[in-house]
Write an enzyme that holds these catalytic residues in place. Sequence first.
Site, PDB file in Angstrom:
ATOM      1  N   SER A 250       0.828  -1.206   0.000  1.00 42.37           N
ATOM      2  CA  SER A 250       0.000   0.000   0.000  1.00 42.37           C
ATOM      3  C   SER A 250       0.857   1.249   0.000  1.00 42.37           C
ATOM      4  O   SER A 250       1.815   1.370   0.751  1.00 42.37           O
ATOM      5  CB  SER A 250      -0.941  -0.043   1.209  1.00 42.37           C
ATOM      6  OG  SER A 250      -0.735   1.061   2.053  1.00 42.37           O
ATOM      7  N   LYS A 251       0.493   2.153  -0.880  1.00 38.61           N
ATOM      8  CA  LYS A 251       1.220   3.412  -1.016  1.00 38.61           C
ATOM      9  C   LYS A 251       1.149   4.178   0.309  1.00 38.61           C
ATOM     10  O   LYS A 251       2.101   4.816   0.731  1.00 38.61           O
ATOM     11  CB  LYS A 251       0.595   4.217  -2.158  1.00 38.61           C
ATOM     12  CG  LYS A 251       1.138   5.619  -2.316  1.00 38.61           C
ATOM     13  CD  LYS A 251       2.487   5.641  -2.991  1.00 38.61           C
ATOM     14  CE  LYS A 251       2.993   7.065  -3.101  1.00 38.61           C
ATOM     15  NZ  LYS A 251       4.425   7.150  -3.263  1.00 38.61           N
ATOM     16  N   ARG A 252      -0.012   4.066   0.951  1.00 36.79           N
ATOM     17  CA  ARG A 252      -0.198   4.793   2.209  1.00 36.79           C
ATOM     18  C   ARG A 252       0.801   4.326   3.269  1.00 36.79           C
ATOM     19  O   ARG A 252       1.215   5.087   4.118  1.00 36.79           O
ATOM     20  CB  ARG A 252      -1.631   4.610   2.713  1.00 36.79           C
ATOM     21  CG  ARG A 252      -2.361   5.927   2.839  1.00 36.79           C
ATOM     22  CD  ARG A 252      -3.822   5.709   3.120  1.00 36.79           C
ATOM     23  NE  ARG A 252      -4.547   5.318   1.923  1.00 36.79           N
ATOM     24  CZ  ARG A 252      -5.571   4.463   1.909  1.00 36.79           C
ATOM     25  NH1 ARG A 252      -5.988   3.910   3.015  1.00 36.79           N
ATOM     26  NH2 ARG A 252      -6.180   4.190   0.775  1.00 36.79           N
ATOM     27  N   GLY A 254       3.742   3.512   2.654  1.00 31.80           N
ATOM     28  CA  GLY A 254       5.097   3.801   2.191  1.00 31.80           C
ATOM     29  C   GLY A 254       5.632   2.810   1.174  1.00 31.80           C
ATOM     30  O   GLY A 254       6.810   2.856   0.823  1.00 31.80           O
ATOM     31  N   ASP A 260       7.498   5.490  -8.008  1.00 30.36           N
ATOM     32  CA  ASP A 260       8.606   5.320  -7.061  1.00 30.36           C
ATOM     33  C   ASP A 260       9.631   4.332  -7.620  1.00 30.36           C
ATOM     34  O   ASP A 260      10.837   4.540  -7.510  1.00 30.36           O
ATOM     35  CB  ASP A 260       8.112   4.774  -5.712  1.00 30.36           C
ATOM     36  CG  ASP A 260       7.198   5.749  -4.993  1.00 30.36           C
ATOM     37  OD1 ASP A 260       7.367   6.960  -5.193  1.00 30.36           O
ATOM     38  OD2 ASP A 260       6.317   5.287  -4.239  1.00 30.36           O
TER      39      ASP A 260
END
Length: 480
Positions: A250-252, A254, A260
Amino acid sequence: MIRTRFAPSPTGYMHIGNLRTALYEYLIAKSQGGKFVLRIEDTDRERFVDGATDIIYNTLKLSGIKHDEGPDVGGPYGPYVQSERKNDYLKYALELVEKGEAYYCFCTKERLDSLKSETSGHEQVAKYDRHCLSLSKEEIAQKLADGTPYVIRQKIKDGTTTFHDEVYGDITVPNADLEDQILIKSDGYPTYNFANVIDDHNMHITHVVRGDEYLSSTPKYNLLYDAFGWDIPTYIHLPPVMKDQHSKLSKRNGDASFQDLLEKGYLPEAIINYIALLGWSPSVNCEIFTIDELVEAFDIKGLSKSPAIFDPVKLTWMNGEYIKKLDFDKFYSLAEPVLKASVKTDGIDLKKLASYVQTRIGTINEIADMVDFVDELPKYETSLYVHKKMKTTEEMCLEHLKKAVPVLEGLDEWTNDSIYNALIALIGELGIKNGQMLWPVRTALSGKPTSPCGASELAELLGKEESLKRLNKGIEMLTK
Ligand code: GLU
């Protein structure tokens, strides 16, 4: 004709799981000669992020996932941006109201919130209590005439709903578990759940591919298809991409998004190849696939329902394989900025250096660490001279470096060949093994346990003066 669609909500980044969904949608369509459609689902205006749609276009472009229809390329079933179709949805909702399959709901936020607190502890599962279902025609007409804000809700009928998913098999749910979900919000926008069904139908989508978080909503979609009398598409729900056994990527939290990974020096082709294998196994025993080869090899049967774990080590290995195969000019165009930022010494042949690192890196960004010895000899311990396999000791290295320096000093021509030939001749004279000379020279020149090239290449690269300086420094360090 198979038609699939990628229906991202513009969130501002491309989650790896979403990109994998897009890839599978593309592969399913293309492996069957079908069409792949891009549709932007931007009905959730609160979540709208500027520039987010450009990230979607760029990602697809870089990935080689080419859509046949979409906002930027057009097509027969446009517009392909949901906010531009906004006015269409109400008409469909009203059709359902007409048929008794949906109803107006005038409940205030306060009333809905009070429903939640009544079922304390289970707030998230508090279902709408159908309060407005019992309103009379007159009451509804009056409220509409008064301009009372309203939503339109789906009326879930009694019974059970059964459907088939290509990955998860047959699924049956009691309709009593389903909520009378909102179809049209009070701002006039459709909910994602409603717009999605209407658009999939109107865009003639045959195969709906998406994350398995939508599996539980699917019965509600099917009830909508039934209410309209429309054909239900083939469903392919995909298990999540995991960070480890327990948590989703999950991007949330990190975890890396597609952008990225690009910034970390991964190539889009390698990322695509890697994520294709996250949840799909080819029938052939092969791991490296271009996107066109994936189209050839893809088969829905190879999809798995067990969650796949994103393994950065495997991705880095695969990326390295792609880097090795790049033609040199292409590789150099990617490596040059990193080399220029890392090597400031004048006169270093960056192209030559690039050719040495190309076969030794997992990502473009690794180049920086690999060439950091060029500008300045790193601090190192003399124990670096001891190499078991080459049977070298510090004393032996000192002795061999002392022999090498005058020979190299005497060279008029400073090229890889002339340096190599001179060292090999010396090795012959001394009757020692190649490694017993080349290892100490390489170590003194790089100050590192590994380097992108051997002793003579390093010497040529650094130039005569700097090389002799480093060799003498080695002698000095080894002289105790
Ligand atoms: N807009 C939804 C999302 O971004 C799409 C889900 C679907 O493919 O139906 O998750």
